[in-house]
Motif scaffolding. Structure first.
Motif, PDB file in Angstrom:
ATOM      1  N   ALA A  32       0.793  -1.229   0.000  1.00  0.00           N
ATOM      2  CA  ALA A  32       0.000   0.000   0.000  1.00  0.00           C
ATOM      3  C   ALA A  32       0.825   1.279   0.000  1.00  0.00           C
ATOM      4  CB  ALA A  32      -0.952   0.006   1.200  1.00  0.00           C
ATOM      5  N   GLN A  33       2.138   1.195   0.208  1.00  0.00           N
ATOM      6  CA  GLN A  33       3.039   2.339   0.179  1.00  0.00           C
ATOM      7  C   GLN A  33       2.552   3.516   1.046  1.00  0.00           C
ATOM      8  OE1 GLN A  33       1.989   1.159  -3.278  1.00  0.00           O
ATOM      9  NE2 GLN A  33       3.427  -0.437  -2.678  1.00  0.00           N
ATOM     10  N   PRO A  34       2.365   3.302   2.327  1.00  0.00           N
ATOM     11  CA  PRO A  34       1.976   4.417   3.204  1.00  0.00           C
ATOM     12  C   PRO A  34       3.063   5.477   3.241  1.00  0.00           C
ATOM     13  CG  PRO A  34       2.708   2.552   4.511  1.00  0.00           C
ATOM     14  CD  PRO A  34       2.617   2.065   3.098  1.00  0.00           C
ATOM     15  N   MET A  35       2.658   6.727   3.451  1.00  0.00           N
ATOM     16  CA  MET A  35       3.610   7.827   3.450  1.00  0.00           C
ATOM     17  C   MET A  35       4.204   8.113   4.821  1.00  0.00           C
ATOM     18  SD  MET A  35       1.831  10.580   0.881  1.00  0.00           S
ATOM     19  CE  MET A  35       1.199  10.093  -0.723  1.00  0.00           C
ATOM     20  N   GLY A  36       3.648   7.485   5.870  1.00  0.00           N
ATOM     21  CA  GLY A  36       4.142   7.766   7.209  1.00  0.00           C
ATOM     22  C   GLY A  36       4.257   6.526   8.061  1.00  0.00           C
ATOM     23  N   VAL A  37       5.177   6.561   9.005  1.00  0.00           N
ATOM     24  CA  VAL A  37       5.329   5.530  10.027  1.00  0.00           C
ATOM     25  C   VAL A  37       5.624   6.230  11.347  1.00  0.00           C
ATOM     26  CG1 VAL A  37       6.890   3.742  10.912  1.00  0.00           C
ATOM     27  CG2 VAL A  37       6.038   3.593   8.578  1.00  0.00           C
ATOM     28  N   MET A  38       4.986   5.782  12.410  1.00  0.00           N
ATOM     29  CA  MET A  38       5.268   6.300  13.739  1.00  0.00           C
ATOM     30  C   MET A  38       6.148   5.303  14.474  1.00  0.00           C
ATOM     31  SD  MET A  38       2.656   7.317  16.859  1.00  0.00           S
ATOM     32  CE  MET A  38       2.030   8.764  16.002  1.00  0.00           C
ATOM     33  N   SER A  39       7.292   5.779  14.952  1.00  0.00           N
ATOM     34  CA  SER A  39       8.196   4.887  15.682  1.00  0.00           C
ATOM     35  C   SER A  39       7.771   4.814  17.140  1.00  0.00           C
ATOM     36  CB  SER A  39       9.644   5.373  15.581  1.00  0.00           C
ATOM     37  OG  SER A  39       9.826   6.582  16.284  1.00  0.00           O
ATOM     38  N   SER A  40       7.861   3.633  17.711  1.00  0.00           N
ATOM     39  CA  SER A  40       7.393   3.413  19.078  1.00  0.00           C
ATOM     40  C   SER A  40       8.471   3.770  20.091  1.00  0.00           C
ATOM     41  CB  SER A  40       6.976   1.948  19.258  1.00  0.00           C
ATOM     42  OG  SER A  40       8.030   1.071  18.927  1.00  0.00           O
ATOM     43  N   TYR A  41       8.048   3.912  21.354  1.00  0.00           N
ATOM     44  CA  TYR A  41       9.015   4.317  22.382  1.00  0.00           C
ATOM     45  C   TYR A  41       9.518   3.162  23.233  1.00  0.00           C
ATOM     46  CZ  TYR A  41       4.269   5.335  24.136  1.00  0.00           C
ATOM     47  OH  TYR A  41       2.934   5.312  24.404  1.00  0.00           O
ATOM     48  N   ASN A  42       9.207   1.949  22.814  1.00  0.00           N
ATOM     49  CA  ASN A  42       9.733   0.793  23.533  1.00  0.00           C
ATOM     50  C   ASN A  42      11.110   0.403  22.983  1.00  0.00           C
ATOM     51  OD1 ASN A  42       7.669  -0.098  21.319  1.00  0.00           O
ATOM     52  ND2 ASN A  42       9.205  -1.730  21.423  1.00  0.00           N
ATOM     53  N   ASP A  43      11.683  -0.621  23.604  1.00  0.00           N
ATOM     54  CA  ASP A  43      12.976  -1.143  23.175  1.00  0.00           C
ATOM     55  C   ASP A  43      12.792  -2.538  22.586  1.00  0.00           C
ATOM     56  OD1 ASP A  43      13.996  -3.017  25.953  1.00  0.00           O
ATOM     57  OD2 ASP A  43      12.164  -1.826  25.908  1.00  0.00           O
ATOM     58  N   TRP A  44      13.844  -3.037  21.989  1.00  0.00           N
ATOM     59  CA  TRP A  44      13.917  -4.454  21.597  1.00  0.00           C
ATOM     60  C   TRP A  44      15.383  -4.857  21.601  1.00  0.00           C
ATOM     61  CZ3 TRP A  44      16.187  -7.269  17.532  1.00  0.00           C
ATOM     62  CH2 TRP A  44      15.846  -8.632  17.534  1.00  0.00           C
ATOM     63  N   ASN A  45      15.662  -5.968  22.252  1.00  0.00           N
ATOM     64  CA  ASN A  45      17.022  -6.511  22.307  1.00  0.00           C
ATOM     65  C   ASN A  45      18.017  -5.477  22.831  1.00  0.00           C
ATOM     66  OD1 ASN A  45      18.858  -8.634  21.973  1.00  0.00           O
ATOM     67  ND2 ASN A  45      19.464  -7.921  19.935  1.00  0.00           N
ATOM     68  N   GLY A  46      17.578  -4.703  23.816  1.00  0.00           N
ATOM     69  CA  GLY A  46      18.466  -3.753  24.462  1.00  0.00           C
ATOM     70  C   GLY A  46      18.650  -2.433  23.743  1.00  0.00           C
ATOM     71  N   GLU A  47      17.822  -2.172  22.735  1.00  0.00           N
ATOM     72  CA  GLU A  47      17.993  -0.961  21.941  1.00  0.00           C
ATOM     73  C   GLU A  47      16.649  -0.256  21.780  1.00  0.00           C
ATOM     74  OE1 GLU A  47      20.341   0.209  17.815  1.00  0.00           O
ATOM     75  OE2 GLU A  47      19.303  -1.707  17.935  1.00  0.00           O
ATOM     76  N   PRO A  48      16.563   1.041  22.109  1.00  0.00           N
ATOM     77  CA  PRO A  48      15.313   1.774  21.866  1.00  0.00           C
ATOM     78  C   PRO A  48      15.000   1.801  20.373  1.00  0.00           C
ATOM     79  CG  PRO A  48      16.779   3.022  23.306  1.00  0.00           C
ATOM     80  CD  PRO A  48      17.582   1.889  22.748  1.00  0.00           C
ATOM     81  N   VAL A  49      13.786   1.467  20.007  1.00  0.00           N
ATOM     82  CA  VAL A  49      13.436   1.390  18.590  1.00  0.00           C
ATOM     83  C   VAL A  49      13.618   2.738  17.903  1.00  0.00           C
ATOM     84  CG1 VAL A  49      11.522   1.020  16.981  1.00  0.00           C
ATOM     85  CG2 VAL A  49      11.882  -0.573  18.882  1.00  0.00           C
ATOM     86  N   SER A  50      13.221   3.818  18.574  1.00  0.00           N
ATOM     87  CA  SER A  50      13.319   5.144  17.949  1.00  0.00           C
ATOM     88  C   SER A  50      14.754   5.620  17.794  1.00  0.00           C
ATOM     89  CB  SER A  50      12.508   6.169  18.756  1.00  0.00           C
ATOM     90  OG  SER A  50      11.123   5.918  18.596  1.00  0.00           O
ATOM     91  N   ALA A  51      15.704   4.953  18.419  1.00  0.00           N
ATOM     92  CA  ALA A  51      17.125   5.289  18.263  1.00  0.00           C
ATOM     93  C   ALA A  51      17.872   4.165  17.565  1.00  0.00           C
ATOM     94  CB  ALA A  51      17.758   5.573  19.625  1.00  0.00           C
TER      95      ALA A  51
END
Length: 804
Positions: free
Chosen positions: A290-309
């Motif tokens: 669908a090629q969306p124009m936006g994505v919102m990054s979450s504020y949780n982590d995964w595997n010891g790394e914040p997703v937004s960073a």
């Protein structure tokens, strides 16, 4: 003249006056182009005939550092952060004098907004005028005239006063109806466009694997294929209207440790394989289809790394692997959490650097945008972040604005059209239809439902949610509608034909809740009295309709639960009503699966309504009395107890099995096993027969497709919908795969005796697994294709061969 009306007239006058002032500058508007930088010539970025990439580079070359950094932050609207409903002279002193990426929720009426500036919100044409006025300021009063992207929430329908509402997303998921979700997206997008919004924050693609989590009600379901398929339709519907769709929440957001929410929202226990097979699957599917124009990054982590960073998440996965070409906006406070919660940055400024280098384009939070822009400028000045990184981030934002046509036609062109397009009243048939299709019949012993209006003289309506409306009002959807309660829906339906009695019976929660979930407290005299009132009235009625479950204080964002039983004294009320011997219909209002084991065993009929939209009472009444035949299916598993969690679909072989009664290593009878209601489950007032399964071919190469057909017949006496579900099983594979996986579904309406052929096509990507090297591949071997009425009710199946 009343003060309120006087203020409205003054406001309208000010708006009209400001519009006149805004139109005074006409020198920059030409027949086919706008002189955004006011230099008297057509620059490349102003030329509508030039390629977008060339226009982006030309604009970037003219931008100062201040102007670039302003394109990396959100300005929350009036009165979230912005203190002005319309531009003022002081805006020349604000940081957005050099532009801004987007303005979020401007004049959408959220909370008390409808009372603060009603004249700018309704009638809808006034809102379009106001947005035009704000957009005109940025185009005419900033040096380069870069337009603003006006964003707004949209998971319950467009988040604007009296816009068209949707049921809670969990209810949307239970419709299993692609065309309906496409229509929902089209309506939200059309209303946004008419009002001046250019970006809708929807859909949510998180999968609801832990029913304790408060935002289960805002997810389509627990299965990645279902969520991805419905999400694709929502995005296509929104963007078909020339409005951007922004996906939420990327990624692994929906399973914080223990299902905790609020200040937790961290530490998802998800393996790398599960990450890709489950949690990233919907995002990948939707982005590629669908090629969306936006994505919102979450504020949780995964595997010891914040997703937004995380460069891995925001660049390698999102852009390089999935092909995303829009811009990434942070969830609120995600940037701050890198330092304040996750502690992987020594200070906030370093958190800003980390998210920017990871690929975060726009920071969003309920604080002024200079909180992000100024640290970013400081990083640039001190050489801690490269201009190449900044240029790449800004280019992504500009690309979306160019693709939305904001540099070609930045204003709402037909202001009056908003009054004709926007509003729940313009889409009443749709609002009622999607609400009905979301209803799931969980139990119906001896065909108690539908109720016969001609045979019933008296009905007791009871329960704390019978006359409640707060669950119909979401902070992410329209908030100023006239909501029809379950009681009023039934009252309007039966008219004078049936006598209705009402007793609340109990409150939704007791004063000790949620502690009362773990400590038994005796009923107070008032609670005993309220239950007894309902019991006494029940004696004089033919049937009881009990409306029980959760309200918006029990579940939702930041409202995860530690138990899933009926809250408060509702179970005691239900048991007391049952002791009367009167037939009971239980209507569930809830935002997540509930462990209603006692009700399932003893109450003859149960209708799941989730959190309905503002016509919920009408939809429920028409369903209870048979004008509508419920056909929804569960998009989440109902466990019997929280001790079974995780219990969901799909699952690995043996991971949700029962216990051996005998065997070489002993036996056990210590657990409650199995689901209360499995994924894909739902009853109807009619019955359906599956036959004539045909698969072509029965042997296919790894890059070939399979065509599956079958005949579905309505074998009952009522018209109804059946949701036919296609599952696959990889019989032998190089790594452990899921016991079965959903790979197709179709909602079919059938008249009594009618037969329809359903058809599915399975493509190679539907058979793919992640191999030992974490590469997606189709492995040769046997596959079992299964058609059924739920994940556990398989009616037809056949084994096929996939060859090298």
């Amino acid at each position: 003249m009343k003060k309120k009306h006087l203020l409205q007239l003054i406001g309208i006058g000010l708006l009209t006056h400001s519009m006149v002032l805004a139109k005074e500058r006409t020198d920059i508007y030409h027949k086919d182009w706008i002189d955004f930088n006011k230099n008297g010539k057509m620059d490349i970025y102003e030329d509508t005939k030039q390629p977008i990439e060339k226009r982006i580079q030309d604009l970037l070359s003219q931008m100062s550092v201040d102007e670039k950094t302003c394109q990396l932050a959100t300005l929350y609207g009036y009165k979230r952060v912005l203190n002005d409903s319309l531009p003022t002279d002081n805006w020349k002193n604000e940081i957005w004098k050099d532009g801004i990426a987007n303005i979020d929720e401007q004049l959408n009426g959220i909370g008390k907004g409808a009372q603060i500036a009603p004249h700018l919100i309704y009638p809808f044409s006034n809102h379009a005028k106001a947005i035009n006025k704000i957009q005109r300021w940025f185009i005419e009063e900033t040096r380069l005239g870069i337009p603003v992207d006006f964003s707004n929430e949209g998971i319950h329908g467009l988040n604007h006063t009296k816009a068209t509402p949707l049921p809670a997303p969990i209810g949307i998921g239970c419709t299993w109806n692609r065309k309906l979700i496409l229509q929902a997206g089209e309506i939200a997008g059309k209303e946004a466009k008419a009002l001046g919004y250019t970006n809708v924050y929807a859909p949510i693609l998180d999968i609801a694997r832990d029913p304790r989590w408060g935002r289960v009600l805002e997810c389509y379901g627990e299965d990645p294929y279902l969520v991805g398929t419905l999400g694709t339709q929502m995005v296509k519907g929104i963007q078909k209207q020339g409005v951007a769709s922004t996906l939420k929440h990327f990624a692994v957001y929906s399973v914080p440790k223990g299902g905790r929410d609020g200040n937790a929202r961290t530490d998802p226990h998800v393996s790398p394989r599960e990450l890709h097979e489950l949690y990233l699957y919907p995002f990948k599917k939707v982005i590629q289809e669908a090629q969306p124009m936006g994505v919102m990054s979450s504020y949780n982590d995964w595997n010891g790394e914040p997703v937004s960073a995380s460069y891995y998440f925001l660049t390698e996965l999102l852009r390089q692997q999935f092909g995303f070409k829009g811009y990434v906006v942070s969830d609120s406070e995600a940037v701050e959490f890198v330092a304040s919660k996750h502690h992987v940055a020594p200070d906030y400024e370093d958190a800003v650097r980390q998210v920017a280098e990871a690929g975060l384009n726009v920071r969003t939070h309920f604080t002024p945008p200079h909180d992000y822009i100024l640290p970013m400028r400081n990083l640039i000045q001190n050489g801690r972040i490269s201009m190449k990184t900044i240029d790449n981030l800004v280019a992504d934002v500009l690309r979306v604005k160019f693709e939305l046509g904001l540099f070609d036609s930045p204003y709402v062109t037909d202001i009056k059209a908003a009054d004709k397009i926007v509003g729940a009243d313009k889409n009443q048939d749709f609002v009622l239809d999607i609400q009905k299709q979301s209803l799931v019949l969980l139990k119906n012993d001896n065909n108690l439902l539908p109720l016969n209006k001609k045979e019933i003289k008296n009905i007791l309506i009871t329960g704390p949610l019978a006359k409640e409306t707060n669950y119909m009002i979401s902070r992410y959807g329209p908030q100023e509608l006239n909501n029809i309660t379950v009681y009023d829906g039934i009252k309007d339906y039966v008219g004078n034909d049936i006598t209705l009695s009402y007793a609340k019976g109990c409150e939704t929660t007791d004063k000790y809740w949620p502690e009362s979930e773990i400590i038994h407290y005796p009923l107070s005299d008032k609670e005993k009295q309220d239950i007894q009132e309902a019991v006494s009235l029940a004696q004089n009625n033919d049937i009881i309709i009990a409306v029980l479950g959760e309200d918006e204080e029990c579940t939702g964002e930041s409202k995860s639960r530690t138990g899933l039983n009926l809250p408060g004294r509702q179970q005691q009320l239900l048991e007391a009503l049952y002791s009367t011997g009167k037939p009971i219909v239980l209507v569930l209002i809830n935002g997540q699966p509930l462990t209603i084991n006692w009700a399932n065993k003893f109450i003859p009929s149960i209708l799941e309504a989730w959190f309905p939209n503002h016509l919920g009472g009408k939809a429920i009444a028409e369903t209870l009395f048979g004008d509508y035949n419920p056909g929804g299916k569960l998009s989440v598993t109902f466990p019997k107890t929280i001790g079974q969690i995780e219990l969901n679909f799909p699952f690995k072989p043996g991971s949700q099995a029962g216990q051996h009664q005998e065997g070489p290593n002993g036996y056990g009878k210590t657990r409650v096993n199995g689901a209360l209601y499995p994924f894909g489950y739902g009853l109807s007032y009619t019955t359906f027969k599956y036959e004539n399964l045909k698969i072509t071919p029965t042997s296919q190469k790894t890059k070939g497709a399979f065509k599956i057909t079958a005949d579905i017949t309505n074998t009952g006496k009522r018209s109804g919908d059946e949701i036919v579900q296609l599952y696959i099983r990889d019989k032998v594979s190089s790594v452990i795969t899921y016991d079965s996986q959903l790979r197709g579904f179709e909602r079919v309406n059938l008249k009594p005796g009618e037969t329809k052929k359903v058809e599915f096509t399975l493509h190679p990507e539907d058979l793919m697994i992640l191999d030992k090297n974490m590469n997606w591949t189709v492995e040769p071997g046997e596959f079992e294709f299964m058609l059924g009425a739920s994940s556990e009710d398989i009616r037809l199946k056949q084994i096929v061969q996939v060859t090298p």
